[in-house]
Scaffold this motif. Structure first.
Motif, PDB file in Angstrom:
ATOM      1  N   VAL A 228     -13.145  -0.691  -1.202  1.00 27.72           N
ATOM      2  CA  VAL A 228     -13.699  -1.692  -2.130  1.00 27.72           C
ATOM      3  C   VAL A 228     -12.585  -2.537  -2.733  1.00 27.72           C
ATOM      4  CG1 VAL A 228     -14.921  -1.990  -4.314  1.00 27.72           C
ATOM      5  CG2 VAL A 228     -15.740  -0.312  -2.649  1.00 27.72           C
ATOM      6  N   THR A 229     -11.462  -1.900  -3.095  1.00 23.78           N
ATOM      7  CA  THR A 229     -10.337  -2.621  -3.701  1.00 23.78           C
ATOM      8  C   THR A 229      -9.793  -3.698  -2.772  1.00 23.78           C
ATOM      9  OG1 THR A 229      -9.708  -0.718  -5.045  1.00 23.78           O
ATOM     10  CG2 THR A 229      -8.017  -2.383  -4.654  1.00 23.78           C
ATOM     11  N   PHE A 230      -9.579  -3.353  -1.516  1.00 25.90           N
ATOM     12  CA  PHE A 230      -9.033  -4.336  -0.581  1.00 25.90           C
ATOM     13  C   PHE A 230     -10.061  -5.410  -0.220  1.00 25.90           C
ATOM     14  CE2 PHE A 230      -5.739  -1.094   0.124  1.00 25.90           C
ATOM     15  CZ  PHE A 230      -4.612  -1.917   0.027  1.00 25.90           C
TER      16      PHE A 230
ATOM     17  N   LEU B 122     -10.938   7.036  -0.638  1.00 20.18           N
ATOM     18  CA  LEU B 122     -11.032   6.109   0.494  1.00 20.18           C
ATOM     19  C   LEU B 122     -12.073   5.024   0.228  1.00 20.18           C
ATOM     20  CD1 LEU B 122     -10.828   8.661   3.433  1.00 20.18           C
ATOM     21  CD2 LEU B 122      -9.097   6.961   2.822  1.00 20.18           C
ATOM     22  N   LEU B 123     -13.194   5.414  -0.377  1.00 20.59           N
ATOM     23  CA  LEU B 123     -14.211   4.423  -0.748  1.00 20.59           C
ATOM     24  C   LEU B 123     -13.635   3.424  -1.746  1.00 20.59           C
ATOM     25  CD1 LEU B 123     -17.135   3.374  -0.803  1.00 20.59           C
ATOM     26  CD2 LEU B 123     -17.597   5.053  -2.615  1.00 20.59           C
ATOM     27  N   GLY B 124     -12.905   3.931  -2.743  1.00 21.26           N
ATOM     28  CA  GLY B 124     -12.305   3.047  -3.732  1.00 21.26           C
ATOM     29  C   GLY B 124     -11.295   2.094  -3.126  1.00 21.26           C
TER      30      GLY B 124
ATOM     31  N   VAL C 271      -5.299  -9.772   5.961  1.00 26.29           N
ATOM     32  CA  VAL C 271      -4.721  -8.428   5.958  1.00 26.29           C
ATOM     33  C   VAL C 271      -5.542  -7.509   5.058  1.00 26.29           C
ATOM     34  CG1 VAL C 271      -2.707  -7.067   5.329  1.00 26.29           C
ATOM     35  CG2 VAL C 271      -2.412  -9.260   6.482  1.00 26.29           C
ATOM     36  N   ALA C 272      -5.987  -8.028   3.911  1.00 21.13           N
ATOM     37  CA  ALA C 272      -6.779  -7.209   2.985  1.00 21.13           C
ATOM     38  C   ALA C 272      -8.074  -6.749   3.633  1.00 21.13           C
ATOM     39  CB  ALA C 272      -7.078  -8.002   1.708  1.00 21.13           C
TER      40      ALA C 272
ATOM     41  N   VAL D 200     -10.066  -0.470   7.793  1.00 17.75           N
ATOM     42  CA  VAL D 200      -9.397   0.782   8.150  1.00 17.75           C
ATOM     43  C   VAL D 200      -9.842   1.909   7.219  1.00 17.75           C
ATOM     44  CG1 VAL D 200      -7.167   1.964   8.196  1.00 17.75           C
ATOM     45  CG2 VAL D 200      -7.394  -0.312   9.217  1.00 17.75           C
ATOM     46  N   PHE D 201      -9.880   1.632   5.915  1.00 16.18           N
ATOM     47  CA  PHE D 201     -10.277   2.665   4.960  1.00 16.18           C
ATOM     48  C   PHE D 201     -11.755   3.028   5.111  1.00 16.18           C
ATOM     49  CE2 PHE D 201      -6.456   1.202   2.529  1.00 16.18           C
ATOM     50  CZ  PHE D 201      -5.782   2.409   2.600  1.00 16.18           C
ATOM     51  N   LEU D 202     -12.589   2.081   5.499  1.00 13.53           N
ATOM     52  CA  LEU D 202     -13.992   2.399   5.757  1.00 13.53           C
ATOM     53  C   LEU D 202     -14.132   3.338   6.956  1.00 13.53           C
ATOM     54  CD1 LEU D 202     -15.861  -0.989   5.151  1.00 13.53           C
ATOM     55  CD2 LEU D 202     -16.103   1.142   3.846  1.00 13.53           C
TER      56      LEU D 202
END
Length: 334
Positions: free
Chosen positions: A35-37, A30-32, A2-3, A9-11
């Motif tokens: 990277v976080t996920f 969105l970049l952060g 899921v991550a 999706v955020f990319l």
């Protein structure tokens, strides 16, 4: 799994945001998040490790995080001392020192909460940790996206090169920081041509209360002394802030060449905030940054980050208030 899906999706959202306008702080967030996920997905892989290794990893990660915070705090305090020695003790020069001391304060607060059975202390520590995490996340987003934006190559088809002003020394002299901006602006203006002609150099900066002449006047003199024909220099000498630099320069450029394109030159630490300001001011151009002394960069970036936060007061104040309430409630019950 899921991550990784959320990271993808955020990319995609980041790519769409950049295509719409690269000069948006939402792109940094969105970049952060991407990277976080991605990191969350990689950490999730630890569950596949043998039990003994997994337990060791779970024990090591919090200590490693605390050590990382301590190291960053030490570096910031050291930089703060250098800033005071080199630039003086003005409030703007104390940001890295104050942030480093704040890091040590957070570590001490969390240590006390872990060793003292107090609901009030747990509530304060949890709220402080959530707020610090939120601000740290946004700071990393800001720094990361600023680094990426600052590496975009300047356009070749510009009509103007705008150099943003900075304070003068001795009332009328161009300091090294401003000279770096001017040198880059002069180089860009000399290296580009539009329809067989070189771009016009616009120097932007008004007269401060401690200055004898407008910054633009001193900047124009510097440019002419370094080989730029006076006929190719325009002065914008009314502005008192970055927003006014851009607004008044845009008026000048639009009047001289409707539908213009430009490159805006500032210092490396100021690139992203200036880019956000160009979008708000409707300036048709990209921002590039001149190199800055290494010791000056951390405190300057913190100042830029604080200014960007304050430009979104409702969102950030609401987020901080929510985190304080949630953190205090969770900490009190623990």
């Amino acid at each position: 799994m899921v991550a990784y899906v959320l990271a993808a999706v955020f990319l995609v959202l980041l790519a769409l945001g950049v295509r719409r306008d690269v000069r948006r702080f939402s792109n940094a967030v969105l970049l952060g998040l991407a990277v976080t996920f991605t990191v969350a997905g990689l950490l999730g892989e630890l569950a596949r490790l043998p039990d003994g290794v997994l337990r060791a990893a779970v024990d090591v990660l919090p200590a490693a995080a605390a050590l990382g915070v301590a190291v960053v705090a030490v570096l910031l305090v050291g930089n703060g001392v250098v800033m005071v020695r080199q630039e003086g003790g003005r409030p703007a020069n104390l940001l890295s020192l104050a942030t480093g001391i704040g890091g040590f304060g957070l570590i001490a607060l969390l240590w006390a909460a872990a060793h003292v059975d107090s609901g009030a202390l747990h509530a304060v520590a949890t709220a402080a940790l959530l707020v610090a995490g939120y601000l740290s996340f946004l700071l990393l987003c800001f720094v990361g996206y600023a680094a990426l934006y600052g590496r975009l190559p300047p356009r070749d088809d510009v009509d103007f090169v705008v150099v943003l002003g900075a304070g003068l020394v001795n009332g009328d002299q161009v300091p090294p920081l401003l000279a770096g901006r001017l040198d880059l602006g002069i180089a860009l203006a000399g290296a580009r041509t539009v329809d067989g002609r070189s771009p016009v150099l616009v120097v932007s900066g008004g007269k401060g209360s401690d200055e004898q002449v407008p910054e633009a006047t001193a900047m124009a003199g510097y440019a002419v002394d370094h080989g730029v024909p006076a006929a190719r220099v325009r002065c914008e000498d009314r502005s008192r802030s970055t927003a006014e630099n851009l607004l008044f320069s845009a008026e000048l450029m639009q009047a001289e060449r409707p539908g213009y394109r430009c490159t805006v030159v500032t210092s490396s630490f100021h690139v992203l905030r200036a880019a956000l300001a160009t979008r708000r001011a409707g300036v048709r151009g990209q921002v590039v940054g001149a190199r800055t002394a290494g010791y000056y960069w951390p405190s300057a970036m913190l100042r830029e980050f604080a200014a960007v936060l304050l430009s979104y007061p409702r969102v950030n104040a609401g987020a901080v208030l929510l985190l304080v309430v949630v953190g205090a409630a969770a900490g009190w019950r623990s």
